[in-house]
Design an enzyme around this catalytic site. Structure first.
Site, PDB file in Angstrom:
ATOM      1  CB  CYS A  21      -7.454   2.762   4.116  1.00  0.00           C
ATOM      2  SG  CYS A  21      -7.881   1.848   5.592  1.00  0.00           S
ATOM      3  CG  ASN A  77      -9.062  -2.419   2.449  1.00  0.00           C
ATOM      4  OD1 ASN A  77      -8.473  -3.498   2.501  1.00  0.00           O
ATOM      5  ND2 ASN A  77      -8.812  -1.464   3.305  1.00  0.00           N
ATOM      6  CD  GLU A  78      -9.282  -2.722   7.327  1.00  0.00           C
ATOM      7  OE1 GLU A  78      -9.535  -1.559   7.714  1.00  0.00           O
ATOM      8  OE2 GLU A  78      -8.340  -3.384   7.785  1.00  0.00           O
ATOM      9  CD  GLU A 122      -2.865   1.254   2.328  1.00  0.00           C
ATOM     10  OE1 GLU A 122      -2.825   0.420   3.236  1.00  0.00           O
ATOM     11  OE2 GLU A 122      -3.795   2.075   2.193  1.00  0.00           O
TER      12      GLU A 122
END
Ligand code: AHR
Length: 664
Positions: free
Chosen positions: A248, A379-380, A53
């Site tokens: 994120c 993603n989350e 990331e």
């Protein structure tokens, strides 16, 4: 039991394991039987991978070797990173915005120069300086034009912190039309924090854009490429997959700032820069100069995965911004562009060169497909709004691309109502993998080596997509990456390996961090402008990645898996390609642990085992850029007789044993 009682008990248990638990083990050898002829699962080639990331200056200022910060003047403050330089001359700088003519890269700098007997220009400070090495070649490029008449010449200078010149070159004859000028020069000295000056001599008006400086010595010598030392460290792990671009960052704080892969491919000057979401995420680690130039974009990620021999694993935005921030979601009847991004990405990676996106891939230099097989949706994310959107992606993608394995998410926590809800929904879906994240204490990792032993074997498989043991820190940025945290991860990873029928992919996170520009720690690899250091956690990843084997075989003590009894954790695999039995042993006690490892059902080829041992003098030890060798693996040979190898596991150590056998 409430959470805090559990935590206290876990800590007490860990300290028991680390102290008293193995006094008994000092005297009595623990017998471990490896059932070599009874494989329980295939270790997927993807098992141990990398999570990348752009956090902690991992891309711009890190892996992407560009030395000039804000090269196209597109930061919110267009002259951030730049300073005027006047040497016996004068001038002014004006930032011009031509959005209508160039939407992707609207701004450029106009320098009006009056320096017949000197120079006027701009100095770039780099990303916390520029790392320059003596004797190495540096490639400069700029888009430039001259307005009206003039006699301007461009002088390029690398200077150290004191202003001493480390290298220089010149470009003359600016043209009235935009033209790309390139020139290469050699550095005469090493400097970790150099600056770069673009100076104009004479009188006239010059327009400048895309001012760039790269080391020539990049990974595979690719022009405008990646930092060689960092990629080499990644390659040494022998990763099974490369997850990109996050994290994120995929989601963005809001949808407008989400990651959009189409804006990261094609000519580099046409990739629209945006603010990096980690720029303002943490008040205590603000980085106002953190942007995404996308010089490291999706094409480069695919290429990197290919270079590393890793399966590419992109994660796409699913119409949801980060739920910790705005939590903005796209209206269900406006989800199509997001879905189209996924379909077009598959075409970009795998499509024929005659297709629109396959042609772009070919035009960028890679006519052969990238063999994309894994794709993450979100993603989350959490709650119903995710499931609702995920299901739309799944329906379309599974119909049009059954060859692509889909990764869904169980949110940011490793347990709890959200986690349970997502898993229960995803079990009824066609998701191939569910992404689980755990940033927990080292004690949690020690306690959870059995996490997957009783997992449901019928539903989607697990992608342990982000994990790291988080302990306490000291002053050094690298100080959270203690040996204790790495050892706890290794103990937990024996559980992942033992359950390789359920866990098909796993990656530590985050991967890279600049010591002066980080936002999040711990991280796997720390670097500055010239150096990089592997943390103890890095060496654990390397031990597992480079010694994965092809099939899991039981490692049993008294008929049970070795999951922390008497402070010992173990897992074992066989490698049918190399005909080796591989045993991983983690001794978390402060005492030497004698063990006796017997191979059942194997014919030994050579009674010399190769041992790799990772340990530290103190569990709180860690590596830094200045002291990189505090915790590093050592290797030795160990002779044994019969089918049993007797070992004395060092206190608080991870040991990988490899034994050559006849055909497995
Ligand atoms: O790894 C850092 C962050 O942790 C990732 O961006 C996010 O997915 C997780 O919360």
């Amino acid at each position: 039991m409430n959470k805090s009682t559990r935590t206290i008990l876990a800590a007490a248990l860990a300290s028991f394991c680390l102290t008293a638990g193995s006094i008994q083990a000092q005297h009595q050898a623990q017998n471990i039987t490896i059932q070599v002829s009874k494989p329980t699962a295939e270790v997927k080639p993807t098992m141990w991978g990398l999570f990348f990331e752009d956090i902690n200056f991992a891309a711009d200022g890190g892996l992407y070797a560009e030395l000039v910060k804000n090269r196209s003047f597109e930061f919110d403050k267009p002259l951030m990173g730049w300073k005027e330089v006047k040497q016996n001359g004068g001038g002014t700088v004006l930032i011009i915005n031509r959005t209508a003519a160039n939407d992707a890269n609207p701004r450029f700098a106009r320098l009006t120069v009056d320096a017949e007997n000197g120079t006027y220009g701009l100095l770039n400070e780099g990303f916390r300086g520029m790392g320059i090495e003596q004797g190495k070649q540096y490639n400069f490029s700029v888009l430039a034009r001259q307005q009206g008449k003039g006699n301007l010449k461009m002088r390029l200078e690398l200077v150290n912190e004191k202003g001493d010149k480390l290298g220089k070159s010149e470009i003359g004859d600016l043209t009235p039309e935009w033209k790309k000028h390139t020139i290469s020069f050699k550095a005469t000295a090493t400097a970790p924090k150099a600056n770069f000056q673009v100076l104009l001599q004479g009188k006239g008006v010059a327009d400048l854009d895309m001012i760039s400086l790269f080391p020539q010595d990049t990974w595979k010598n690719r022009p405008n490429g990646l930092r060689k030392d960092l990629v080499q460290m990644l390659a040494d792990i022998k990763p099974g997959f490369l997850r990109f671009p996050g994290g994120c960052i995929v989601e963005g704080k809001d949808l407008a700032n989400r990651y959009q892969w189409k804006k990261t491919v094609g000519d580099v000057e046409d990739r629209t820069l945006i603010m990096n979401r980690w720029n303002v995420e943490f008040a205590h680690r603000n980085a106002p100069d953190y942007f995404q130039s996308y010089g490291l974009g999706f094409y480069e990620y695919f290429l990197l995965a290919e270079d590393l021999g890793a399966a590419p694993l992109p994660i796409l935005n699913c119409g949801m911004a980060c739920q910790y921030n705005t939590g903005e979601v796209v209206a269900m009847d406006e989800l199509d562009p997001y879905l189209q991004d996924a379909l077009d990405l598959i075409a970009f990676a795998n499509g024929p060169v005659t297709s629109k996106w396959g042609k772009l891939r070919a035009d960028m230099g890679h006519p052969a497909p990238f063999n994309l097989k894994l794709l993450g949706i979100g993603n989350e994310q959490w709650d119903e709004q995710y499931i609702e959107r995920y299901r739309v992606f799944e329906e379309v993608l599974k119909k049009q691309h059954p060859e692509i394995m889909l990764i869904s998410t169980s949110g940011p926590s490793a347990e709890g109502p959200r986690f349970d809800y997502l898993w229960s929904e995803l079990k009824t879906s066609k998701a191939d993998y569910v992404d689980e994240h755990y940033y927990k204490s080292p004690e949690w990792f020690l306690e959870n080596a059995t996490r997957y032993d009783n997992y449901d074997r019928t539903g989607p498989k697990v992608f342990a997509g982000e994990y790291a043991a988080h302990g306490k820190e000291e002053q050094d940025p690298e100080s959270r990456n203690t040996w204790y945290s790495a050892m706890a991860e290794a103990a937990f990873m024996t559980g992942l390996e033992r359950n390789a029928d359920v866990v098909h992919l796993a990656s530590y996170a985050p991967l890279l961090a600049h010591v002066e520009a980080w936002q999040w720690r711990p991280d796997m690899i720390w670097f500055d402008n010239l150096r990089a250091v592997g943390t103890p956690n890095y060496y654990v990843q390397k031990l597992f990645g480079a010694n994965s084997g092809t099939h899991v075989v039981p490692a049993l003590r008294n008929g049970a898996a070795v999951t922390g009894q008497d402070s010992l954790y173990a897992s074992s695999t066989i490698d049918r390609k190399t005909n080796e039995v591989i045993v991983k042993l983690v001794n978390t006690s402060k005492a030497v642990a004698p063990v006796s490892v017997s191979l059942e059902g194997a014919t030994i080829q050579k009674r010399t085992a190769a041992l790799q041992v990772l340990k530290a003098a103190n569990p709180m030890d860690y590596n830094t850029l200045d002291k990189p060798q505090v915790v590093v693996p050592t290797e030795r040979k160990h002779n044994f007789s019969g089918n049993t190898i007797a070992l004395k596991l060092e206190p608080q150590s991870v040991t990988v044993v490899k034994m050559p056998c006849k055909k497995l």
